[in-house]
Design a protein around this motif. Structure first.
Motif, mmCIF file in Angstrom:
data_model
loop_
_atom_site.group_PDB
_atom_site.id
_atom_site.type_symbol
_atom_site.label_atom_id
_atom_site.label_comp_id
_atom_site.label_asym_id
_atom_site.label_seq_id
_atom_site.Cartn_x
_atom_site.Cartn_y
_atom_site.Cartn_z
ATOM 1 N N GLU A 77 0.834 -1.193 0.000
ATOM 2 C CA GLU A 77 0.000 0.000 0.000
ATOM 3 C C GLU A 77 0.869 1.243 0.000
ATOM 4 O O GLU A 77 2.043 1.178 0.368
ATOM 5 C CB GLU A 77 -0.925 0.003 1.235
ATOM 6 N N SER A 78 0.285 2.360 -0.353
ATOM 7 C CA SER A 78 1.026 3.606 -0.417
ATOM 8 C C SER A 78 1.749 3.895 0.883
ATOM 9 O O SER A 78 1.192 3.719 1.974
ATOM 10 C CB SER A 78 0.061 4.762 -0.723
ATOM 11 N N ILE A 79 3.008 4.333 0.773
ATOM 12 C CA ILE A 79 3.775 4.711 1.957
ATOM 13 C C ILE A 79 3.763 6.208 2.185
ATOM 14 O O ILE A 79 4.409 6.710 3.091
ATOM 15 C CB ILE A 79 5.233 4.212 1.891
ATOM 16 N N PHE A 80 2.992 6.920 1.352
ATOM 17 C CA PHE A 80 3.005 8.387 1.431
ATOM 18 C C PHE A 80 2.659 8.865 2.834
ATOM 19 O O PHE A 80 3.260 9.804 3.345
ATOM 20 C CB PHE A 80 2.015 8.961 0.420
ATOM 21 N N SER A 81 1.686 8.215 3.452
ATOM 22 C CA SER A 81 1.229 8.656 4.768
ATOM 23 C C SER A 81 1.856 7.864 5.914
ATOM 24 O O SER A 81 1.520 8.099 7.074
ATOM 25 C CB SER A 81 -0.292 8.540 4.862
ATOM 26 N N ALA A 82 2.749 6.939 5.584
ATOM 27 C CA ALA A 82 3.369 6.149 6.642
ATOM 28 C C ALA A 82 4.169 7.056 7.564
ATOM 29 O O ALA A 82 5.007 7.829 7.099
ATOM 30 C CB ALA A 82 4.275 5.080 6.045
ATOM 31 N N ASN A 83 3.935 6.970 8.851
ATOM 32 C CA ASN A 83 4.633 7.832 9.797
ATOM 33 C C ASN A 83 6.120 7.535 9.842
ATOM 34 O O ASN A 83 6.946 8.447 9.961
ATOM 35 C CB ASN A 83 4.037 7.665 11.195
ATOM 36 N N GLY A 85 10.871 12.892 5.684
ATOM 37 C CA GLY A 85 12.228 12.646 5.213
ATOM 38 C C GLY A 85 13.320 12.719 6.261
ATOM 39 O O GLY A 85 14.501 12.542 5.934
ATOM 40 N N SER A 86 12.974 12.933 7.498
ATOM 41 C CA SER A 86 13.987 12.949 8.548
ATOM 42 C C SER A 86 14.500 11.536 8.789
ATOM 43 O O SER A 86 13.714 10.584 8.822
ATOM 44 C CB SER A 86 13.394 13.516 9.840
ATOM 45 N N THR A 87 15.810 11.423 8.970
ATOM 46 C CA THR A 87 16.419 10.097 9.125
ATOM 47 C C THR A 87 17.093 9.929 10.474
ATOM 48 O O THR A 87 17.486 10.907 11.124
ATOM 49 C CB THR A 87 17.451 9.839 8.022
ATOM 50 N N ASN A 88 17.225 8.676 10.850
ATOM 51 C CA ASN A 88 17.890 8.335 12.105
ATOM 52 C C ASN A 88 18.676 7.052 11.867
ATOM 53 O O ASN A 88 18.189 6.143 11.184
ATOM 54 C CB ASN A 88 16.859 8.119 13.214
ATOM 55 N N TYR A 89 19.902 6.988 12.407
ATOM 56 C CA TYR A 89 20.761 5.831 12.181
ATOM 57 C C TYR A 89 21.338 5.327 13.492
ATOM 58 O O TYR A 89 21.624 6.101 14.410
ATOM 59 C CB TYR A 89 21.931 6.204 11.261
ATOM 60 N N LYS A 145 6.984 4.818 -5.730
ATOM 61 C CA LYS A 145 7.162 3.370 -5.909
ATOM 62 C C LYS A 145 6.785 2.585 -4.666
ATOM 63 O O LYS A 145 6.995 1.370 -4.619
ATOM 64 C CB LYS A 145 8.605 3.063 -6.294
ATOM 65 N N ASN A 146 6.273 3.287 -3.652
ATOM 66 C CA ASN A 146 5.912 2.625 -2.387
ATOM 67 C C ASN A 146 7.071 1.791 -1.842
ATOM 68 O O ASN A 146 6.878 0.669 -1.368
ATOM 69 C CB ASN A 146 4.680 1.739 -2.564
ATOM 70 N N ASP A 203 2.382 3.061 11.194
ATOM 71 C CA ASP A 203 1.322 4.024 10.898
ATOM 72 C C ASP A 203 0.621 4.410 12.196
ATOM 73 O O ASP A 203 0.557 3.606 13.134
ATOM 74 C CB ASP A 203 0.281 3.408 9.957
ATOM 75 N N TYR A 204 0.112 5.627 12.234
ATOM 76 C CA TYR A 204 -0.680 6.044 13.386
ATOM 77 C C TYR A 204 -2.055 6.433 12.900
ATOM 78 O O TYR A 204 -2.207 7.366 12.099
ATOM 79 C CB TYR A 204 -0.025 7.216 14.119
#
Length: 118
Positions: free
Chosen positions: A25-31, A54-58, A74-75, A98-99
């Motif tokens: 499913e679309s990841i556009f709204s994935a938290n 787009g914030s990242t954590n490593y 491209k999900n 997701d929330y």
């Protein structure tokens, strides 16, 4: 939601791999989208994550070597792994959070094996 991870394999130390995670499913709204790893006898731990903006954590162990990215069209989420070390050997799992409906929904992919030889 289903997550399909791919791209693992056997590589020599110093080499590179690119993991992919395709969502049903679309990841556009994935938290949050992320990659976790689990080595034999160890707990699953976070490798990298990326938020919807787009914030990242490593994890400290991969900073400067791994890069997480997402392609909403491209999900898919990717993990570019460079300068691989034997200690990176593990099964890598894709994760989605997701929330909605006042609660978190957590999804896991099936895992892809990464083996780094010395």
């Amino acid at each position: 939601v289903q997550l399909q991870a791919s791209g693992g394999g056997l590589v020599r130390a110093g080499g590179s791999l690119r993991l992919s995670c395709a969502a049903s499913e679309s990841i556009f709204s994935a938290n949050l989208m992320g990659w976790y790893c689990q080595a034999p006898g160890k707990q699953r731990e976070l490798v990298a994550s990326i938020t919807s903006d787009g914030s990242t954590n490593y994890a400290d162990s991969v900073k400067g070597r791994f890069t997480i990215s997402r392609d909403n069209a491209k999900n898919s989420v990717y993990l570019q792994m460079n300068s691989l070390k034997p200690e990176d050997t593990a099964v890598y799992y894709c994760n989605r959070v997701d929330y909605s409906d006042s609660r978190f929904h957590i999804y896991w992919g099936q895992g892809t094996q990464v083996t780094v030889s010395s």
